[in-house]
Design a protein around this motif. Sequence first.
Motif, PDB file in Angstrom:
ATOM      1  N   ALA A  39       1.282  66.925  49.743  1.00  0.00           N
ATOM      2  CA  ALA A  39       0.190  66.532  50.727  1.00  0.00           C
ATOM      3  C   ALA A  39      -0.375  67.815  51.479  1.00  0.00           C
ATOM      4  CB  ALA A  39       0.657  65.305  51.684  1.00  0.00           C
TER       5      ALA A  39
ATOM      6  N   LEU B 157      -2.862  63.185  54.701  1.00  0.00           N
ATOM      7  CA  LEU B 157      -4.309  63.441  53.928  1.00  0.00           C
ATOM      8  C   LEU B 157      -5.563  62.522  54.743  1.00  0.00           C
ATOM      9  CD1 LEU B 157      -3.098  63.572  50.483  1.00  0.00           C
ATOM     10  CD2 LEU B 157      -3.768  65.466  52.067  1.00  0.00           C
TER      11      LEU B 157
ATOM     12  N   GLU C 169      -2.160  70.039  49.262  1.00  0.00           N
ATOM     13  CA  GLU C 169      -3.633  69.444  49.013  1.00  0.00           C
ATOM     14  C   GLU C 169      -4.561  69.737  50.008  1.00  0.00           C
ATOM     15  OE1 GLU C 169      -6.720  67.221  46.940  1.00  0.00           O
ATOM     16  OE2 GLU C 169      -4.287  68.133  46.234  1.00  0.00           O
TER      17      GLU C 169
ATOM     18  N   VAL D  16       2.037  60.533  52.909  1.00  0.00           N
ATOM     19  CA  VAL D  16       0.920  61.275  52.247  1.00  0.00           C
ATOM     20  C   VAL D  16      -0.295  60.960  52.966  1.00  0.00           C
ATOM     21  CG1 VAL D  16      -0.367  61.689  50.216  1.00  0.00           C
ATOM     22  CG2 VAL D  16       2.347  61.649  50.096  1.00  0.00           C
TER      23      VAL D  16
ATOM     24  N   ALA E   6      -4.693  60.289  48.645  1.00  0.00           N
ATOM     25  CA  ALA E   6      -3.316  59.955  48.773  1.00  0.00           C
ATOM     26  C   ALA E   6      -2.776  59.116  47.864  1.00  0.00           C
ATOM     27  CB  ALA E   6      -3.086  59.054  50.154  1.00  0.00           C
TER      28      ALA E   6
ATOM     29  N   VAL F 154      -2.157  62.240  44.942  1.00  0.00           N
ATOM     30  CA  VAL F 154      -1.099  62.904  45.459  1.00  0.00           C
ATOM     31  C   VAL F 154       0.324  62.024  45.205  1.00  0.00           C
ATOM     32  CG1 VAL F 154      -0.125  64.095  47.295  1.00  0.00           C
ATOM     33  CG2 VAL F 154      -2.488  64.149  46.886  1.00  0.00           C
TER      34      VAL F 154
END
Length: 181
Positions: free
Chosen positions: A84, A41, A87, A37, A47, A50
């Motif tokens: 991720a 990110l 996001e 992640v 992170a 998430v």
Amino acid sequence: MVTADELGQLLQRVGRHDRQAFAEVYQATSAKLYGIVLRILSRRDIAEEVLQEVFVKIWERAADYDSSKASPISWMAAIARNRALDEVRRKLPVAIEDYPEIQDYASEDETALAATMRNEDGRRLAECLQHLDPERRQMVLLAYCDGFSRDELATRFAQPVNTIKTWLRRSLAQLKGCLGS
């Protein structure tokens, strides 16, 4: 270190809402999933959030895990990677960290990929990656370490998206075969 079989058994117990099994799954996999992640990110604060959502999804969907389709860590890594990437696509820039071009300093933190490559599984993966065509190897690394979408890869390699999908699928099958031997 938890084996894939043990992790699969733990996931089955998590599917039955066994909190102790969930704690063991978290302990065994959180660092690896956090690395995935964070690599995508590039921001620790996001992170971490998430990663919490990833484990909520693992808790909710553990009963759906099918060992015939993927290893436990691959299944969880796919959840982490997809969340991720969601996001990345959803997020609007709101902080200085969202503008990497103005951050002219190198991180001293070890990357998730570098940390993974230090252990035995990572060394085996590195050996297997060397058996891929250099272009395909780069494509796999860009997709699964840097979070490139198929569209981004298609643009970068000047190929149709469906060709990229096929190459990635074949490359992953080749890696799976190599790692399984």
